[in-house]
Design an enzyme around this catalytic site. Structure first.
Site, PDB file in Angstrom:
ATOM      1  N   HIS A  15     -50.296-136.250  21.274  1.00 21.38           N
ATOM      2  CA  HIS A  15     -50.433-137.037  20.033  1.00 21.38           C
ATOM      3  C   HIS A  15     -49.892-138.457  20.223  1.00 21.38           C
ATOM      4  O   HIS A  15     -49.289-139.031  19.313  1.00 21.38           O
ATOM      5  CB  HIS A  15     -49.714-136.378  18.858  1.00 21.38           C
ATOM      6  CG  HIS A  15     -50.268-135.041  18.462  1.00 21.38           C
ATOM      7  ND1 HIS A  15     -51.174-134.872  17.450  1.00 21.38           N
ATOM      8  CD2 HIS A  15     -50.049-133.792  18.964  1.00 21.38           C
ATOM      9  CE1 HIS A  15     -51.480-133.591  17.329  1.00 21.38           C
ATOM     10  NE2 HIS A  15     -50.818-132.906  18.238  1.00 21.38           N
TER      11      HIS A  15
ATOM     12  N   ASN B 192     -52.526-130.241  11.648  1.00 19.33           N
ATOM     13  CA  ASN B 192     -53.717-130.795  12.291  1.00 19.33           C
ATOM     14  C   ASN B 192     -54.877-130.817  11.300  1.00 19.33           C
ATOM     15  O   ASN B 192     -54.760-130.271  10.205  1.00 19.33           O
ATOM     16  CB  ASN B 192     -54.123-129.926  13.491  1.00 19.33           C
ATOM     17  CG  ASN B 192     -53.274-130.200  14.735  1.00 19.33           C
ATOM     18  OD1 ASN B 192     -52.666-131.265  14.866  1.00 19.33           O
ATOM     19  ND2 ASN B 192     -53.229-129.247  15.636  1.00 19.33           N
TER      20      ASN B 192
ATOM     21  N   HIS C 282     -40.825-132.811  12.965  1.00 20.12           N
ATOM     22  CA  HIS C 282     -40.344-131.539  13.503  1.00 20.12           C
ATOM     23  C   HIS C 282     -40.627-130.423  12.489  1.00 20.12           C
ATOM     24  O   HIS C 282     -40.119-130.492  11.360  1.00 20.12           O
ATOM     25  CB  HIS C 282     -38.843-131.641  13.757  1.00 20.12           C
ATOM     26  CG  HIS C 282     -38.228-130.431  14.374  1.00 20.12           C
ATOM     27  ND1 HIS C 282     -38.969-129.372  14.858  1.00 20.12           N
ATOM     28  CD2 HIS C 282     -36.940-130.106  14.596  1.00 20.12           C
ATOM     29  CE1 HIS C 282     -38.155-128.454  15.335  1.00 20.12           C
ATOM     30  NE2 HIS C 282     -36.919-128.866  15.192  1.00 20.12           N
TER      31      HIS C 282
HETATM   32 FE1  HDD Z   1     -47.238-130.210  18.366  1.00 20.89          FE
HETATM   33  C1  HDD Z   1     -46.442-133.489  18.438  1.00 20.89           C
HETATM   34  C2  HDD Z   1     -49.169-130.720  15.570  1.00 20.89           C
HETATM   35  C3  HDD Z   1     -48.382-126.956  18.543  1.00 20.89           C
HETATM   36  C4  HDD Z   1     -45.074-129.577  20.829  1.00 20.89           C
HETATM   37  N1  HDD Z   1     -47.726-131.798  17.230  1.00 20.89           N
HETATM   38  C5  HDD Z   1     -47.298-133.076  17.429  1.00 20.89           C
HETATM   39  C6  HDD Z   1     -47.845-133.935  16.426  1.00 20.89           C
HETATM   40  C7  HDD Z   1     -48.618-133.147  15.624  1.00 20.89           C
HETATM   41  C8  HDD Z   1     -48.534-131.804  16.137  1.00 20.89           C
HETATM   42  C9  HDD Z   1     -49.420-133.606  14.426  1.00 20.89           C
HETATM   43  C10 HDD Z   1     -47.620-135.424  16.322  1.00 20.89           C
HETATM   44  C11 HDD Z   1     -46.500-135.746  15.418  1.00 20.89           C
HETATM   45  C12 HDD Z   1     -46.386-137.236  15.256  1.00 20.89           C
HETATM   46  O1  HDD Z   1     -47.310-137.829  14.662  1.00 20.89           O
HETATM   47  O2  HDD Z   1     -45.404-137.802  15.733  1.00 20.89           O
HETATM   48  N2  HDD Z   1     -48.572-129.087  17.317  1.00 20.89           N
HETATM   49  C13 HDD Z   1     -49.171-129.458  16.147  1.00 20.89           C
HETATM   50  C14 HDD Z   1     -49.823-128.303  15.565  1.00 20.89           C
HETATM   51  C15 HDD Z   1     -49.618-127.251  16.411  1.00 20.89           C
HETATM   52  C16 HDD Z   1     -48.819-127.735  17.501  1.00 20.89           C
HETATM   53  C17 HDD Z   1     -50.571-128.305  14.245  1.00 20.89           C
HETATM   54  C18 HDD Z   1     -50.067-125.824  16.298  1.00 20.89           C
HETATM   55  C19 HDD Z   1     -50.295-125.228  15.175  1.00 20.89           C
HETATM   56  N3  HDD Z   1     -46.853-128.584  19.502  1.00 20.89           N
HETATM   57  C20 HDD Z   1     -47.398-127.332  19.395  1.00 20.89           C
HETATM   58  C21 HDD Z   1     -46.733-126.421  20.304  1.00 20.89           C
HETATM   59  C22 HDD Z   1     -45.768-127.150  20.941  1.00 20.89           C
HETATM   60  C23 HDD Z   1     -45.866-128.506  20.429  1.00 20.89           C
HETATM   61  C24 HDD Z   1     -47.056-124.954  20.462  1.00 20.89           C
HETATM   62  C25 HDD Z   1     -44.759-126.719  21.956  1.00 20.89           C
HETATM   63  C26 HDD Z   1     -44.216-125.533  21.987  1.00 20.89           C
HETATM   64  N4  HDD Z   1     -46.036-131.362  19.504  1.00 20.89           N
HETATM   65  C27 HDD Z   1     -45.187-130.871  20.424  1.00 20.89           C
HETATM   66  C28 HDD Z   1     -44.250-131.930  20.990  1.00 20.89           C
HETATM   67  C29 HDD Z   1     -44.714-133.208  20.209  1.00 20.89           C
HETATM   68  C30 HDD Z   1     -45.825-132.676  19.334  1.00 20.89           C
HETATM   69  C31 HDD Z   1     -44.212-132.010  22.477  1.00 20.89           C
HETATM   70  C32 HDD Z   1     -45.048-134.436  21.010  1.00 20.89           C
HETATM   71  C33 HDD Z   1     -44.451-135.605  20.280  1.00 20.89           C
HETATM   72  C34 HDD Z   1     -43.591-135.002  19.289  1.00 20.89           C
HETATM   73  O3  HDD Z   1     -43.664-133.642  19.365  1.00 20.89           O
HETATM   74  O4  HDD Z   1     -42.874-135.570  18.503  1.00 20.89           O
HETATM   75  O5  HDD Z   1     -42.933-131.609  20.706  1.00 20.89           O
END
Ligand code: HDD
Length: 674
Positions: free
Chosen positions: A73, A146, A337
């Site tokens: 993202h 999402n 978060h």
């Molecule tokens: Fe995630 C970012 C949505 C599964 C780990 N995620 C991130 C963002 C969104 C989502 C919208 C961007 C937030 C922003 O604008 O800063 N993610 C989802 C949705 C998921 C999902 C709807 C499943 C239903 N994500 C998911 C899993 C993991 C992560 C299973 C790890 C176990 N996601 C992350 C992250 C991020 C992230 C690595 C990258 C940047 C951040 O968190 O802040 O932690």
């Protein structure tokens, strides 16, 4: 730009806003400088001196200007807004911001793509992130969702694998922001829990017309808890009042070149123009005792709850009404978060959600450089915070007490926990028992039923787009074995689907499987969405000498909130044959049909060869993208020359019909005619 009074977050941010215009240039120590163009040298032509503190400070700061982009993202755009409930949700949840109609809770929303880097194009075929931070009186609540209601995997331990597969391939870092490559599809075929999400990913949902025209989903099953301690399973939805709309794939690819910032520009401009996007909050609720009444496991994030079975109750609305002042300070530094909750909202045991609860804080530590990111203005709650956490990089709070531990006597055991009655968060006491295992629950093993449900629910046009999307993506894979495995996998969904893809790929059609599941969910089809004219963008192609009827038509379009932009063969203004004048927004060189929802042509000729060359092309492309085309007076001659005047959605000298065509947006029956 709305600058609401009484918006606590806005007032808080105001303490950090700095205006630099009109001020003397200083160093970061506040020292006014008499020179900023030349480094300090030993003689005019001599070497630069180490003594030059101003140069060193300026350069060091610049050298450190970048932070790591989000690991997923990375490409996103954030805006401010506010949220309110229509009626108290006290029967379901004690969350205060969901209990008081009329209370406006400040929000910050960041929309994003998943796979591309920070500078990648907006129109990638991808899932869109839809993350909302509610600055509530009880602390920040983040709904990190999402624009699709399901996910690729069931257990977050696979998230690194999945993301490695979809990101550019590691040996050559190709392709950028695209899933159309071998490692992604190899992952899909070898992790078949992806089947349902892939259907969404290949559908029009992956190429939205606008962030303002897509749904949002919390995806996971969460819990709501009321004052009495009763719990309800819940899924969160955002419903755009403008309906759910997409572009077509050819258009998406062209927009990626013509305006890589298409989605962020669209949102930014809508807010600047006062066309504030509104999303309604919807809840699907399942009572605890009904947990096992469904033919899927409600803890499985690859499953949705069909809206026809579990209706979406519309409970509130969010209005996005303010652009950020500074992209980096706000949009880049905002940290979401799913674990940021308030009393009344709790988690389920969805294994994808459970793993997310670890990942988000962890990732901010490297991205934002330490544990004090909650003190950054955009992340700071409007609720006061007190605890015994101290120090760390960039600490801003000056905690004055010598006591930084609990329990204590010197500060009367404060800051100390408070009871639930006083607003203390207490986890829902769910009864759990079982052996420690690394396993997939039996109830998570059906990967195809809802992929079939999705396919069954599509209109024929949507099905056609899905077939083409698969054919495009697999056509970009080099490994025939990957293509074959994917075909075999999706033969579990629909034979017509895989046969058409196989034909496009020149591969044998997999053997037909017996598929008996016949249910469909009309709510999943975009064909059934709300269609409105508001904020639709019409390109008016006109040149000097345009007919007098044009001004009247433009007024009629504006009256139904259609945005009109004039495209001509030169900048400045054009003059009509009635001596009226129109300011020109773009020339045929700087604008392109893919950047508009419809075209209205009012002239046959311009003053320059640009008009003759580009105007018919502009119209033709709109035609191929199924868009409404209107003509006024001599503009009709261009439609005649293209031999398209009789087609659906092509309207001559009839503004009412043209408006209706803009509302309808696309005329799919043109397929195969042009
Ligand atoms: Fe995630 C970012 C949505 C599964 C780990 N995620 C991130 C963002 C969104 C989502 C919208 C961007 C937030 C922003 O604008 O800063 N993610 C989802 C949705 C998921 C999902 C709807 C499943 C239903 N994500 C998911 C899993 C993991 C992560 C299973 C790890 C176990 N996601 C992350 C992250 C991020 C992230 C690595 C990258 C940047 C951040 O968190 O802040 O932690």
């Amino acid at each position: 730009m709305s600058n609401e009074k009484g918006n606590k977050k806005n007032e808080q941010l105001d303490q950090f806003r700095v205006k630099d215009e009109g001020e003397a240039l200083t160093t970061n120590q506040g020292l006014k400088m008499a020179e900023d163009e030349f480094s300090l040298k030993a003689g005019e032509r001599g070497p630069t001196l180490l003594e030059d503190f101003h140069f060193r400070e300026k350069m060091t700061h610049f050298d450190h200007e970048r932070i790591p982009e989000r690991v997923v993202h990375a490409r996103g755009f954030g805006v401010h807004g506010e949220f309110e409930v229509y009626e108290s949700l006290a029967p379901y949840t004690k969350a205060k911001f969901l209990n008081e109609p009329g209370r406006k809770t400040p929000v910050f929303v960041r929309f994003s793509t998943v796979a591309g880097s920070r500078g990648s194009m907006d129109l990638a075929r991808d899932v869109r992130g839809f993350a909302t931070k509610f600055y509530t009186e009880e602390g920040n609540y983040d709904l990190v969702g999402n624009n699709m209601p399901v996910f690729f995997i069931q257990d977050g331990i696979k998230f690194p694998d999945f993301i490695h597969a979809v990101k550019p391939e590691p040996h050559n870092e190709i392709p950028q922001a695209q899933s159309a490559h071998d490692t992604f599809w190899d992952f899909v075929a070898n992790n078949q829990e992806t089947a349902h999400m892939i259907m969404w990913h290949m559908s029009d949902r992956a190429i939205p017309r606008s962030f303002r025209m897509m749904e949002g989903f919390g995806v996971h099953t969460y819990r709501l808890i009321n004052e009495k301690g009763q719990a309800f399973f819940v899924k969160f939805h955002w419903k755009p009042v403008l309906g759910v709309h997409s572009v077509v794939w050819d258009e998406a690819q062209k927009i990626s070149g013509k305006d890589p910032d298409f989605h962020r520009r669209d949102l930014y401009e809508a807010i600047e123009n006062g066309d504030y996007p509104v999303f309604e909050l919807g809840l699907q609720i399942i009572n605890e005792e009904d947990e096992f009444k469904f033919d899927f496991d409600i803890l499985d994030a690859t499953k949705l709850w069909p809206e026809e079975d579990v209706p979406v109750q519309i409970v509130g609305k969010m209005t996005l009404n303010r652009n950020v002042d500074n992209y980096f300070a706000e949009t880049e530094q905002v940290a979401f978060h799913p674990g940021h909750v308030v009393p009344g909202i709790d988690f389920s045991n969805d294994p994808l959600l459970q793993t997310r609860l670890f990942s988000y804080t962890d990732t901010q530590l490297i991205r934002l450089g330490g544990p004090n990111f909650h003190e950054l203005p955009i992340n700071k709650p409007v609720a006061p915070f007190h605890n015994n956490q101290r120090d760390g990089y960039g600490r801003q709070t000056i905690n004055t007490s010598p006591v930084s531990y609990h329990k204590n006597s010197l500060a009367n055991n404060t800051p100390g926990p408070v009871s639930e009655e006083e607003g203390g968060y207490s986890h829902y006491q769910e009864k759990v028992e079982g052996r420690k295992v690394r396993a997939r629950s039996e109830s998570f093993k059906d990967h195809f039923t809802q992929a079939i449900l999705f396919w069954n629910s599509m209109s024929s046009v949507e099905k056609y787009h899905i077939i083409n999307a698969f054919s495009f993506e697999l056509g970009k894979c080099k490994e025939v074995s990957v293509r074959e495995q994917v075909l075999e996998m999706f033969s579990n969904v629909n034979h017509e689907l895989v046969s058409a893809i196989a034909e496009n790929l020149g591969l044998p059609v997999p053997a037909e499987k017996e598929i008996t599941y016949a249910k469909s969910s009309p709510a999943l089809s975009q064909e059934n969405t709300i269609k409105r004219t508001d904020t639709r963008k019409v390109a008016v192609i006109a040149a000097d000498g345009y007919p007098k009827e044009l001004s009247e038509t433009i007024n009629e379009l504006k009256a139904v909130s259609i945005n009109v932009e004039v495209v001509s063969d030169h900048q400045g203004t054009i003059q009509g044959n009635d001596n009226t004048e129109l300011p020109v927004d773009h020339t045929l060189m700087t604008a392109d049909s893919v950047l508009f929802d419809a075209v209205l042509i009012a002239s046959q000729k311009g003053n320059t060869p640009l008009f003759d060359k580009e105007a018919p092309y502009f119209v033709k492309e709109a035609l191929l993208h199924y868009k409404p085309i209107g003509a006024i007076k001599e503009g009709a001659a261009i439609l005649e020359s293209l031999q398209i005047s009789g087609q659906n959605g092509v309207v001559i000298d009839d503004s009412k019909q043209f408006i209706e065509a803009v509302r309808k947006a696309r005329f799919w029956d043109r397929e195969g005619k042009n």
